[in-house]
Structures are given as C-alpha cells and as structure tokens.
Design a protein around this motif. Structure first.
Motif, PDB file in Angstrom:
ATOM      1  N   ARG A   1      -4.434  -1.307  16.653  1.00  0.00           N
ATOM      2  CA  ARG A   1      -4.989  -2.646  16.858  1.00  0.00           C
ATOM      3  C   ARG A   1      -4.172  -3.245  15.918  1.00  0.00           C
ATOM      4  NH1 ARG A   1      -4.185  -6.818  19.813  1.00  0.00           N
ATOM      5  NH2 ARG A   1      -5.045  -8.216  19.194  1.00  0.00           N
ATOM      6  N   ILE A   2      -4.386  -3.047  14.424  1.00  0.00           N
ATOM      7  CA  ILE A   2      -3.653  -3.256  13.434  1.00  0.00           C
ATOM      8  C   ILE A   2      -1.913  -3.613  13.580  1.00  0.00           C
ATOM      9  CG2 ILE A   2      -3.694  -3.349  10.661  1.00  0.00           C
ATOM     10  CD1 ILE A   2      -6.506  -2.425  10.662  1.00  0.00           C
ATOM     11  N   LYS A   3      -1.605  -2.766  13.511  1.00  0.00           N
ATOM     12  CA  LYS A   3      -0.030  -2.672  14.177  1.00  0.00           C
ATOM     13  C   LYS A   3       0.302  -3.768  14.673  1.00  0.00           C
ATOM     14  CE  LYS A   3       0.834   1.883  12.073  1.00  0.00           C
ATOM     15  NZ  LYS A   3       0.496   3.170  12.367  1.00  0.00           N
ATOM     16  N   GLU A   4      -0.724  -3.637  15.748  1.00  0.00           N
ATOM     17  CA  GLU A   4       0.031  -4.916  16.965  1.00  0.00           C
ATOM     18  C   GLU A   4       0.109  -6.875  16.135  1.00  0.00           C
ATOM     19  OE1 GLU A   4      -1.468  -1.863  20.536  1.00  0.00           O
ATOM     20  OE2 GLU A   4      -2.617  -4.142  20.126  1.00  0.00           O
ATOM     21  N   VAL A   5      -1.406  -6.447  15.963  1.00  0.00           N
ATOM     22  CA  VAL A   5      -2.272  -8.146  15.388  1.00  0.00           C
ATOM     23  C   VAL A   5      -1.068  -8.593  14.022  1.00  0.00           C
ATOM     24  CG1 VAL A   5      -3.882  -8.128  15.940  1.00  0.00           C
ATOM     25  CG2 VAL A   5      -3.655  -7.541  14.251  1.00  0.00           C
ATOM     26  N   VAL A   6      -0.630  -7.728  13.568  1.00  0.00           N
ATOM     27  CA  VAL A   6       0.958  -7.466  12.414  1.00  0.00           C
ATOM     28  C   VAL A   6       2.371  -8.177  12.368  1.00  0.00           C
ATOM     29  CG1 VAL A   6       1.855  -6.258  10.313  1.00  0.00           C
ATOM     30  CG2 VAL A   6      -0.651  -5.950  10.572  1.00  0.00           C
ATOM     31  N   LYS A   7       2.230  -7.426  13.960  1.00  0.00           N
ATOM     32  CA  LYS A   7       3.627  -7.425  14.349  1.00  0.00           C
ATOM     33  C   LYS A   7       3.412  -8.351  15.185  1.00  0.00           C
ATOM     34  CE  LYS A   7       6.863  -5.287  17.679  1.00  0.00           C
ATOM     35  NZ  LYS A   7       7.352  -4.613  18.743  1.00  0.00           N
ATOM     36  N   LEU A   8       2.833  -9.451  15.695  1.00  0.00           N
ATOM     37  CA  LEU A   8       2.825 -10.380  16.173  1.00  0.00           C
ATOM     38  C   LEU A   8       2.611 -10.858  15.608  1.00  0.00           C
ATOM     39  CD1 LEU A   8       1.930 -11.529  19.490  1.00  0.00           C
ATOM     40  CD2 LEU A   8      -1.072 -11.354  19.070  1.00  0.00           C
ATOM     41  N   VAL A   9       1.273 -11.235  14.388  1.00  0.00           N
ATOM     42  CA  VAL A   9       1.951 -12.775  13.854  1.00  0.00           C
ATOM     43  C   VAL A   9       2.925 -12.635  12.340  1.00  0.00           C
ATOM     44  CG1 VAL A   9      -0.185 -12.999  13.406  1.00  0.00           C
ATOM     45  CG2 VAL A   9       0.869 -11.987  11.473  1.00  0.00           C
ATOM     46  N   GLY A  10       3.708 -11.732  13.182  1.00  0.00           N
ATOM     47  CA  GLY A  10       5.116 -11.468  11.604  1.00  0.00           C
ATOM     48  C   GLY A  10       5.237 -10.733  10.240  1.00  0.00           C
ATOM     49  N   LEU A  11       4.073 -10.523  10.225  1.00  0.00           N
ATOM     50  CA  LEU A  11       3.927 -10.009   9.469  1.00  0.00           C
ATOM     51  C   LEU A  11       4.304  -8.914   8.466  1.00  0.00           C
ATOM     52  CD1 LEU A  11       0.471 -11.852   7.916  1.00  0.00           C
ATOM     53  CD2 LEU A  11       2.847 -11.916   6.647  1.00  0.00           C
ATOM     54  N   THR A  12       5.044  -7.707   8.916  1.00  0.00           N
ATOM     55  CA  THR A  12       4.923  -6.109   9.521  1.00  0.00           C
ATOM     56  C   THR A  12       6.090  -6.462   7.508  1.00  0.00           C
ATOM     57  OG1 THR A  12       5.683  -6.210  11.405  1.00  0.00           O
ATOM     58  CG2 THR A  12       6.481  -4.327  10.198  1.00  0.00           C
ATOM     59  N   GLU A  13       7.027  -7.075   7.580  1.00  0.00           N
ATOM     60  CA  GLU A  13       7.357  -6.732   5.974  1.00  0.00           C
ATOM     61  C   GLU A  13       6.264  -6.915   5.052  1.00  0.00           C
ATOM     62  OE1 GLU A  13      10.863  -5.934   5.617  1.00  0.00           O
ATOM     63  OE2 GLU A  13      10.162  -5.232   8.075  1.00  0.00           O
ATOM     64  N   ARG A  14       5.432  -7.572   5.220  1.00  0.00           N
ATOM     65  CA  ARG A  14       5.091  -7.597   3.690  1.00  0.00           C
ATOM     66  C   ARG A  14       3.439  -7.413   3.762  1.00  0.00           C
ATOM     67  NH1 ARG A  14       5.901 -12.358   0.537  1.00  0.00           N
ATOM     68  NH2 ARG A  14       4.474 -11.013  -0.943  1.00  0.00           N
ATOM     69  N   ILE A  15       3.071  -6.864   4.850  1.00  0.00           N
ATOM     70  CA  ILE A  15       1.901  -6.311   5.245  1.00  0.00           C
ATOM     71  C   ILE A  15       0.757  -5.351   3.906  1.00  0.00           C
ATOM     72  CG2 ILE A  15       1.817  -4.305   6.862  1.00  0.00           C
ATOM     73  CD1 ILE A  15      -0.814  -7.382   7.265  1.00  0.00           C
ATOM     74  N   HIS A  16       1.657  -4.211   3.386  1.00  0.00           N
ATOM     75  CA  HIS A  16       0.987  -3.675   2.038  1.00  0.00           C
ATOM     76  C   HIS A  16       0.857  -4.058   1.043  1.00  0.00           C
ATOM     77  CE1 HIS A  16       0.641  -0.602   4.869  1.00  0.00           C
ATOM     78  NE2 HIS A  16       1.642  -0.698   5.688  1.00  0.00           N
ATOM     79  N   ASP A  17       1.845  -5.597   1.022  1.00  0.00           N
ATOM     80  CA  ASP A  17       1.421  -6.682  -0.611  1.00  0.00           C
ATOM     81  C   ASP A  17       0.113  -7.036  -0.446  1.00  0.00           C
ATOM     82  OD1 ASP A  17       4.228  -5.582  -0.334  1.00  0.00           O
ATOM     83  OD2 ASP A  17       4.845  -7.711  -0.798  1.00  0.00           O
ATOM     84  N   LYS A  18      -0.292  -6.865  -1.919  1.00  0.00           N
ATOM     85  CA  LYS A  18      -1.406  -7.642  -1.876  1.00  0.00           C
ATOM     86  C   LYS A  18      -1.442  -9.207  -1.311  1.00  0.00           C
ATOM     87  CE  LYS A  18      -3.090  -5.061  -6.120  1.00  0.00           C
ATOM     88  NZ  LYS A  18      -3.098  -4.614  -7.561  1.00  0.00           N
ATOM     89  N   VAL A  19      -2.638  -9.579  -0.768  1.00  0.00           N
ATOM     90  CA  VAL A  19      -3.048 -10.877  -0.746  1.00  0.00           C
ATOM     91  C   VAL A  19      -2.359 -12.100  -1.850  1.00  0.00           C
ATOM     92  CG1 VAL A  19      -4.034 -12.595   0.584  1.00  0.00           C
ATOM     93  CG2 VAL A  19      -4.053 -10.429   1.489  1.00  0.00           C
ATOM     94  N   LYS A  20      -3.056 -11.637  -2.888  1.00  0.00           N
ATOM     95  CA  LYS A  20      -2.823 -13.459  -3.904  1.00  0.00           C
ATOM     96  C   LYS A  20      -1.046 -13.251  -3.916  1.00  0.00           C
ATOM     97  CE  LYS A  20      -2.577  -9.532  -7.594  1.00  0.00           C
ATOM     98  NZ  LYS A  20      -3.168  -9.587  -8.793  1.00  0.00           N
ATOM     99  N   THR A  21      -0.242 -12.111  -3.688  1.00  0.00           N
ATOM    100  CA  THR A  21       1.424 -12.494  -3.244  1.00  0.00           C
ATOM    101  C   THR A  21       1.508 -13.430  -2.672  1.00  0.00           C
ATOM    102  OG1 THR A  21       1.773 -10.328  -2.832  1.00  0.00           O
ATOM    103  CG2 THR A  21       1.844 -10.405  -4.780  1.00  0.00           C
ATOM    104  N   TYR A  22       0.709 -13.210  -0.874  1.00  0.00           N
ATOM    105  CA  TYR A  22       1.760 -14.403  -0.191  1.00  0.00           C
ATOM    106  C   TYR A  22       1.663 -15.974  -0.608  1.00  0.00           C
ATOM    107  CZ  TYR A  22       0.432 -10.390   2.987  1.00  0.00           C
ATOM    108  OH  TYR A  22       0.586  -8.977   3.609  1.00  0.00           O
ATOM    109  N   SER A  23       2.411 -16.712   0.496  1.00  0.00           N
ATOM    110  CA  SER A  23       1.991 -17.850   0.173  1.00  0.00           C
ATOM    111  C   SER A  23       1.573 -18.198   1.296  1.00  0.00           C
ATOM    112  CB  SER A  23       3.902 -18.678   1.107  1.00  0.00           C
ATOM    113  OG  SER A  23       3.293 -17.986   2.344  1.00  0.00           O
ATOM    114  N   LEU A  24       0.406 -20.223   1.243  1.00  0.00           N
ATOM    115  CA  LEU A  24      -0.534 -20.488   2.156  1.00  0.00           C
ATOM    116  C   LEU A  24      -0.009 -19.586   3.593  1.00  0.00           C
ATOM    117  CD1 LEU A  24      -2.762 -22.032   1.835  1.00  0.00           C
ATOM    118  CD2 LEU A  24      -2.061 -24.255   2.248  1.00  0.00           C
ATOM    119  N   GLY A  25       1.314 -20.198   3.964  1.00  0.00           N
ATOM    120  CA  GLY A  25       1.297 -19.913   5.996  1.00  0.00           C
ATOM    121  C   GLY A  25       1.081 -18.359   5.979  1.00  0.00           C
TER     122      GLY A  25
END
Length: 304
Positions: A114-138
């Motif tokens: 289910r994690i893989k499904e929602v990650v794909k749904l929200v368009g974060l597949t490319e960055r999902i294994h990066d630390k959240v502190k490197t994420y933009s607000l969006g």
C-alpha cells in the motif's frame, strides 16, 4: 443517480464554558466531490474540523462517516477517514518511505504494498527514499496526504492544504485534489482562506461565519446572476444618472459604476449614453468572484 453520502453532519454544536462556538452546523459530503469550507479566522472552521476527526467532542449533534456514528462507532468511522489538520506531522531525519513505514505500524492490515501505491499516487516515487528535511513544502504536503491515504479512506479532510505553497505548488495541489475526487472517488473537504482557489477547486462550498453556516451551494449557483459590467464615464454624475434611469446600478467608487450584465440591453444603454453626450472611457465585463459574495454574506468580514 444520486451519489452516496460519505460524511453527514447534523446540528453540530460546541460550547466552551458559556460561549457557544459552533451553533448547529448541518451539511454533508458526497462521494467524488470536493467540498470547500470557507470562513474568516474565528468563524469556527478549525473547531469543526477537530470535531469531525475526533480530536474534540461536540457538545451536541451528530457526525456520521460512511454511515458510522463517530461517538458510538469511533474505530469503524475513523477507518474511513484520512486527514491533515494544520501541517502534516513528519520526521525530518527519516526518509519519506520510513515515515510511511513508521505510520503503518499504527494501522491494522496496511501492507508495504500500500505504501508503494500511495507513493505513486502522490507522485513521490523518485524522492521517497530521500530524507524529508530535503523535501520542498509541496513535497511534504504530498507526503502528508500519502500518509492520510494509507488506510484507504473514503473521506479526506485537508486543513489549508496550499498554505505556504508558491503559485506552481498551489496549482499542482489543486490538480491532485481534483484527481483524488474524480478518479479515486474520494470525498474531499478542504478548508481554505484562498477564495480564488476554492472557486477553482470545489464542487460545493459552505460559507461559515461566527459558528453558523450562512450558505451552502455549488460554486455555479453561488455566483449565478452575479456577472457585472463596469463603466467609467465622463461626466461621471450625469453618466450615473442616465444608467440609473435604465437599470439598477452599484457605485463601486467615484470612478466606476457597476451594472448587471445583460447582453441584449447593453447596446441600448451604450447608445443612450452616447446620445446624452456622455463619453464612455471604459466598459468591461466583470466576471463573478467568490470573494465579492463572501464579503457580502459575511457583512464585510475578512478571511485573513
């Protein structure tokens, strides 16, 4: 065919001390619709949302989520609800994936698939294994929504989902929310202070002021018959007098005059003004906006 009601609120009230904060709200959400919740600060939006998600108890009234009574069937009701109230709570030093992995440990029957499904749904597949502190607000907002979607809810409640986003991020979030409603069939309740966004995003809107819903309708119905023509005339006073003899006018200020938009009559009004020796310096069609209606209904209350 009528769409199924997924969230039903009947005569919801909240009293704190002797003060009644929420004064009998009644509304519902249907599957596949985006429902806007609009009101100025202090109107009762956040208090209502906190009651809907079980963070505080109503003084009286009824909340049903997919037919389950929130106060009596709390677990079944909450299984059908996903929410982000204020900002998504995330661990910045964990990756996006590990944040979601940590969260599913608190949910029954949710797998890593289910994690893989929602990650794909929200368009974060490319960055999902990066630390959240490197994420933009969006990206953080999208990860928060992924977290809210893990349990496959039927109702999603988003409190100010575009807060702090730049215009491109706001547009992207709007498109994503529409996708969730139209393609995934979710009912999405969006609380926002961005009137223009609510106008673009929502199917129906509830306008709340001082703990009371003062209007609920589709955006189209709310703005029906509100199109105007804006005139700048010289001399102003004589021009105003002529227009007043022809139609109802609204004085915007001492420069512009607003009239109703009537495609059949405008050429006639135009000719009459010219015949009376009035120069038409500007004539423009003014499309209706939710902001004008909001200010009118709330007696000029601002939403900031």
């Amino acid at each position: 065919m009528d769409k199924k009601v997924t969230l039903e609120v009947i005569d919801l009230k909240k009293k704190i001390g002797k003060k009644e904060i929420i004064k009998g709200l009644t509304f519902n959400l249907k599957e596949g619709e985006v429902f806007g919740f609009l009101g100025p600060n202090g109107a009762g939006k956040t208090t209502t949302i906190r009651m809907l998600v079980g963070l505080i108890k109503p003084t009286s009234g009824s909340i049903r989520i997919c037919g389950y009574q929130l106060d009596r069937q709390f677990q079944q009701a909450m299984k059908n609800l996903g929410c982000i109230v204020e900002n998504p709570e995330l661990y910045p030093y964990l990756s996006g994936y590990n944040n979601l992995l940590h969260f599913i440990r608190m949910l029954d029957g949710v797998s890593e698939k289910r994690i893989k499904e929602v990650v794909k749904l929200v368009g974060l597949t490319e960055r999902i294994h990066d630390k959240v502190k490197t994420y933009s607000l969006g990206m953080r907002q999208r990860l928060g929504i992924a977290q809210a979607l893990l349990g496959e809810p039927k109702v999603l409640i988003l409190d100010e989902p575009t807060n702090g986003l730049d215009p491109a991020g706001i547009r992207e979030m709007r498109q994503f929310i529409r996708y969730l409603a139209e393609k995934e069939g979710l009912s999405v309740l969006v609380s926002s202070h961005l009137l223009s966004e609510i106008q673009l995003l929502c199917d129906r809107v509830a306008i709340i002021s001082k703990g009371t819903i003062i209007r609920i309708d589709t955006v189209e119905k709310l703005l029906e018959n509100r199109e105007r023509v804006q005139w700048r005339l010289h001399p102003f006073v004589k021009g105003r007098s002529v227009l007043r003899s022809l139609t109802t006018i609204e004085e915007k200020d001492d420069v512009y005059i607003l009239t109703e938009f009537d495609e059949q009559k405008i050429p006639e009004w135009n000719k009459k003004l010219v015949d009376e020796g009035i120069a038409i310096l500007e004539m423009s069609r003014k499309m209706p906006v939710l902001e004008d209606l909001f200010l009118e209904l709330t007696g000029g209350e601002t939403i900031e």
